[in-house]
Design an enzyme around this catalytic site. Sequence first.
Site, mmCIF file in Angstrom:
data_model
loop_
_atom_site.group_PDB
_atom_site.id
_atom_site.type_symbol
_atom_site.label_atom_id
_atom_site.label_comp_id
_atom_site.label_asym_id
_atom_site.label_seq_id
_atom_site.Cartn_x
_atom_site.Cartn_y
_atom_site.Cartn_z
ATOM 1 N N CYS A 42 0.844 -1.195 0.000
ATOM 2 C CA CYS A 42 0.000 0.000 0.000
ATOM 3 C C CYS A 42 0.883 1.251 0.000
ATOM 4 O O CYS A 42 1.979 1.252 0.555
ATOM 5 C CB CYS A 42 -0.912 0.012 1.223
ATOM 6 S SG CYS A 42 -2.096 1.389 1.210
ATOM 7 N N ASP A 44 0.432 3.750 1.659
ATOM 8 C CA ASP A 44 0.394 4.297 3.022
ATOM 9 C C ASP A 44 1.809 4.596 3.544
ATOM 10 O O ASP A 44 2.687 3.722 3.510
ATOM 11 C CB ASP A 44 -0.309 3.274 3.942
ATOM 12 C CG ASP A 44 -0.670 3.876 5.294
ATOM 13 O OD1 ASP A 44 0.248 4.376 5.978
ATOM 14 O OD2 ASP A 44 -1.851 3.842 5.658
ATOM 15 N N ARG A 46 3.026 4.764 6.350
ATOM 16 C CA ARG A 46 3.489 4.080 7.565
ATOM 17 C C ARG A 46 4.105 2.718 7.295
ATOM 18 O O ARG A 46 4.549 2.041 8.218
ATOM 19 C CB ARG A 46 2.307 3.925 8.537
ATOM 20 C CG ARG A 46 1.772 5.243 9.040
ATOM 21 C CD ARG A 46 0.422 5.082 9.698
ATOM 22 N NE ARG A 46 -0.612 4.668 8.745
ATOM 23 C CZ ARG A 46 -1.896 4.472 9.072
ATOM 24 N NH1 ARG A 46 -2.279 4.631 10.314
ATOM 25 N NH2 ARG A 46 -2.769 4.115 8.153
ATOM 26 N N HIS A 98 -2.436 -4.169 4.947
ATOM 27 C CA HIS A 98 -2.230 -3.763 6.346
ATOM 28 C C HIS A 98 -3.568 -3.443 7.000
ATOM 29 O O HIS A 98 -4.481 -2.915 6.362
ATOM 30 C CB HIS A 98 -1.295 -2.550 6.437
ATOM 31 C CG HIS A 98 -1.854 -1.295 5.831
ATOM 32 N ND1 HIS A 98 -2.388 -0.280 6.598
ATOM 33 C CD2 HIS A 98 -1.974 -0.888 4.548
ATOM 34 C CE1 HIS A 98 -2.799 0.697 5.803
ATOM 35 N NE2 HIS A 98 -2.569 0.359 4.551
ATOM 36 N N CYS A 101 -6.191 -0.055 6.792
ATOM 37 C CA CYS A 101 -5.987 0.508 5.445
ATOM 38 C C CYS A 101 -7.148 1.443 5.095
ATOM 39 O O CYS A 101 -8.306 1.023 5.028
ATOM 40 C CB CYS A 101 -5.873 -0.607 4.414
ATOM 41 S SG CYS A 101 -5.511 0.027 2.754
HETATM 42 CO CO CO Z 1 -3.512 1.139 2.916
#
Ligand code: CO
Length: 199
Positions: A42, A44, A46, A98, A101
């Site tokens: 992803c 993302d 993090r 994750h 998400c």
């Molecule tokens: Co995500």
Amino acid sequence: MKTIEKLILQNKAWAQERRLNDPEFFERQQHSQKPHTLWIGCSDSRIPPDLITDTDPGTMFVHRNIANLVVHTDLNSLSVIQYAVEALEVQHVIVCGHYGCGGVNAAMKEQDLGLLNGWLANIREVYHHHRPELSQIPDEAERWQRLVEHTTRAQVHNLMKTAIIQRAWAKRKAPSLHAWVYQLQSGELKVLETIPAGS
Ligand code: CO
């Protein structure tokens, strides 16, 4: 100091430290890459794949998009997969979802997200497929986590069905495919499914 200037300075410090610890490091990096793994994760912020797996540059070929999807009409991810599997001959492909998400959560809601609607439709399809099970989970957060798992597994199955993977399995009995999920609360990865080559 401005955020953006800080990035350049931190990069200088990182490169210096690398050279100190391993004087040949950048010399080696110049010539080629031989990553053993393709990571599909992803976008993302993090979940930086090399950081969470503590791997060096050159170890993983990476593709990231919203909710780590493998979509059969997406030329971007398919190009990355083809190059990684056929030219770099990676031994493993990991699709890493994750918990928490935002993409998966957005797909659970009936809201207009503009351009994202088309992309998230791929997750809504997974939701629809697992509706009998998901609708039995009263807690929304728990349902969300479960959909993250289903979505991640579905991407590995999408991957398995591509001509790229089928050709590679016939030709060189690799790569193996892995569905993982990253747990934001602990920083640890959880294995959902492993598909050996030729399955
Ligand atoms: Co995500």
